[in-house]
Structure formats: structure tokens, C-alpha cells
Design a protein around this motif. Structure first.
Motif, PDB file in Angstrom:
ATOM      1  N   ALA A  51       0.996  -0.866   0.195  1.00 27.43           N
ATOM      2  CA  ALA A  51      -0.459   0.065   0.144  1.00 27.43           C
ATOM      3  C   ALA A  51       0.678   1.105  -0.399  1.00 27.43           C
ATOM      4  CB  ALA A  51      -0.977  -0.298   0.959  1.00 27.43           C
ATOM      5  N   TYR A  52       0.339   2.271  -0.430  1.00 26.23           N
ATOM      6  CA  TYR A  52       1.261   3.427  -0.695  1.00 26.23           C
ATOM      7  C   TYR A  52       0.168   4.497   0.271  1.00 26.23           C
ATOM      8  CZ  TYR A  52       3.451   0.803  -3.779  1.00 26.23           C
ATOM      9  OH  TYR A  52       3.979  -0.762  -4.217  1.00 26.23           O
ATOM     10  N   LEU A  53       0.883   5.886   0.437  1.00 25.99           N
ATOM     11  CA  LEU A  53       0.403   7.034   0.583  1.00 25.99           C
ATOM     12  C   LEU A  53       1.316   8.036  -0.124  1.00 25.99           C
ATOM     13  CD1 LEU A  53      -1.853   8.321   1.827  1.00 25.99           C
ATOM     14  CD2 LEU A  53       0.000   8.907   4.437  1.00 25.99           C
ATOM     15  N   GLN A  54       0.456   8.670  -1.021  1.00 25.34           N
ATOM     16  CA  GLN A  54       1.454   9.803  -2.136  1.00 25.34           C
ATOM     17  C   GLN A  54       1.392  10.642  -1.023  1.00 25.34           C
ATOM     18  OE1 GLN A  54       3.568   9.861  -4.510  1.00 25.34           O
ATOM     19  NE2 GLN A  54       3.522  11.823  -4.492  1.00 25.34           N
ATOM     20  N   MET A  55       2.146  11.884  -0.744  1.00 30.30           N
ATOM     21  CA  MET A  55       1.878  12.843  -1.043  1.00 30.30           C
ATOM     22  C   MET A  55       2.053  14.100  -0.857  1.00 30.30           C
ATOM     23  SD  MET A  55       3.243  11.594   3.680  1.00 30.30           S
ATOM     24  CE  MET A  55       3.881  11.372   3.749  1.00 30.30           C
ATOM     25  N   ASN A  56       0.930  15.207  -1.575  1.00 30.30           N
ATOM     26  CA  ASN A  56       1.631  16.529  -1.243  1.00 30.30           C
ATOM     27  C   ASN A  56       1.219  17.644  -0.611  1.00 30.30           C
ATOM     28  OD1 ASN A  56       1.833  14.394  -4.028  1.00 30.30           O
ATOM     29  ND2 ASN A  56       0.201  14.920  -5.011  1.00 30.30           N
ATOM     30  N   SER A  57       2.063  18.536  -1.302  1.00 28.67           N
ATOM     31  CA  SER A  57       1.417  19.606  -0.818  1.00 28.67           C
ATOM     32  C   SER A  57       2.027  20.085   0.194  1.00 28.67           C
ATOM     33  CB  SER A  57       0.346  20.684  -1.011  1.00 28.67           C
ATOM     34  OG  SER A  57       0.012  20.757  -2.335  1.00 28.67           O
ATOM     35  N   LEU A  58       3.600  18.995   1.069  1.00 31.16           N
ATOM     36  CA  LEU A  58       3.007  18.817   2.535  1.00 31.16           C
ATOM     37  C   LEU A  58       3.634  19.756   3.455  1.00 31.16           C
ATOM     38  CD1 LEU A  58       5.701  15.500   2.167  1.00 31.16           C
ATOM     39  CD2 LEU A  58       3.468  15.520   2.985  1.00 31.16           C
ATOM     40  N   LYS A  59       3.177  19.800   4.438  1.00 31.86           N
ATOM     41  CA  LYS A  59       2.966  21.420   5.803  1.00 31.86           C
ATOM     42  C   LYS A  59       3.550  20.938   7.352  1.00 31.86           C
ATOM     43  CE  LYS A  59      -1.725  22.410   3.976  1.00 31.86           C
ATOM     44  NZ  LYS A  59      -2.916  22.757   4.312  1.00 31.86           N
ATOM     45  N   PRO A  60       5.144  21.599   7.267  1.00 31.40           N
ATOM     46  CA  PRO A  60       5.051  21.023   8.667  1.00 31.40           C
ATOM     47  C   PRO A  60       4.010  20.421   9.520  1.00 31.40           C
ATOM     48  CG  PRO A  60       5.006  23.501   8.152  1.00 31.40           C
ATOM     49  CD  PRO A  60       4.237  23.012   7.027  1.00 31.40           C
TER      50      PRO A  60
END
Length: 124
Positions: free
Chosen positions: A77-86
Motif C-alpha cells: 500500500a502507498y500513501l502519496q503526500m503532496n503539498s506537504l505542510k509542517p
């Protein structure tokens, strides 16, 4: 049976994909949940994907930015994380539970199998 990996240090606005390898029996009756835990905070629901159907749900704080998926051939399984924030900083965990177990899929207490987490740090 579960191993999350792929975390790292990124800057705000960057993207990152974390992965979860799942070993064991058929997962058709299971869901894969992603949770995160920041220092001093409770474990937070991020996303969940139903293994057989591929249906997914997200926590409010990541909707529109994160995408969860699974590859049944690779048992991953994958978790694609975009526009990451602190505020996305934390240790990310994958976990499994049967689809029809009583309790909400966003509740970490309903998951019986947890992988070792992978740390994601987002700098501002």
C-alpha cells in the motif's frame, strides 16, 4: 507482517510517497489504514483503503493532498503526500484490520496489526 518505509526530511510544499509492505494471508477481507503521530499528540487517522475494492477515505486534514492506493500484486500500500505542510510532520504507521470489524475505520483502536512507523519531517 507490516513494514512502513519511505519517510524522510522534506520542505513545505514538497511531495513524498511512503510505502507499506504487507506479508501474510489474503487481504481481501482487510483494509489498510494509515495513521500518524506527532510528538506529544495522539495517533491521528490519515487514510484508509479497502484492499479488495480499492475504496478509500481520508482524514479532513489531508483531503485533496494525500492519495492512498494499493498494489494487490505486490502486497503493498502507498500513501502519496503532496503539498506537504509542517503540521504533517510525524511518524507514519500502516495497520490492518478486517473490513467488517465493529468500530470506525478511522479509529486506531480497531486495528490489530501495526507496522513499524516511518518518520516524516516537513520543514517550513
Amino acid at each position: 507482517q507490516l513494514q512502513a518505509f519511505g519517510g524522510g526530511l522534506v520542505q513545505a510544499g514538497d511531495s513524498l510517497r511512503v510505502s507499506c509492505e504487507v506479508a501474510g494471508d489474503s487481504l481481501d477481507r482487510y483494509v489498510i489504514g494509515w495513521f500518524r503521530q506527532a510528538p506529544g499528540k495522539e495517533r491521528e487517522f490519515v487514510a484508509v483503503v479497502m484492499w479488495r475494492a480499492g475504496t478509500s477515505y481520508y482524514g479532513d486534514s489531508v483531503k485533496g493532498r494525500f492519495t492512498v492506493s494499493r498494489d494487490t500484486a505486490k502486497s503493498a500500500a502507498y500513501l502519496q503526500m503532496n503539498s506537504l505542510k509542517p503540521e504533517d510532520t510525524g511518524v507514519y504507521y500502516c495497520a490492518t484490520r478486517e473490513l467488517y470489524v465493529q468500530g470506525y475505520m478511522y479509529s486506531p483502536d480497531t486495528y490489530g496489526n501495526w507496522g513499524q512507523g516511518t518518520e516524516v519531517t516537513v520543514s517550513s
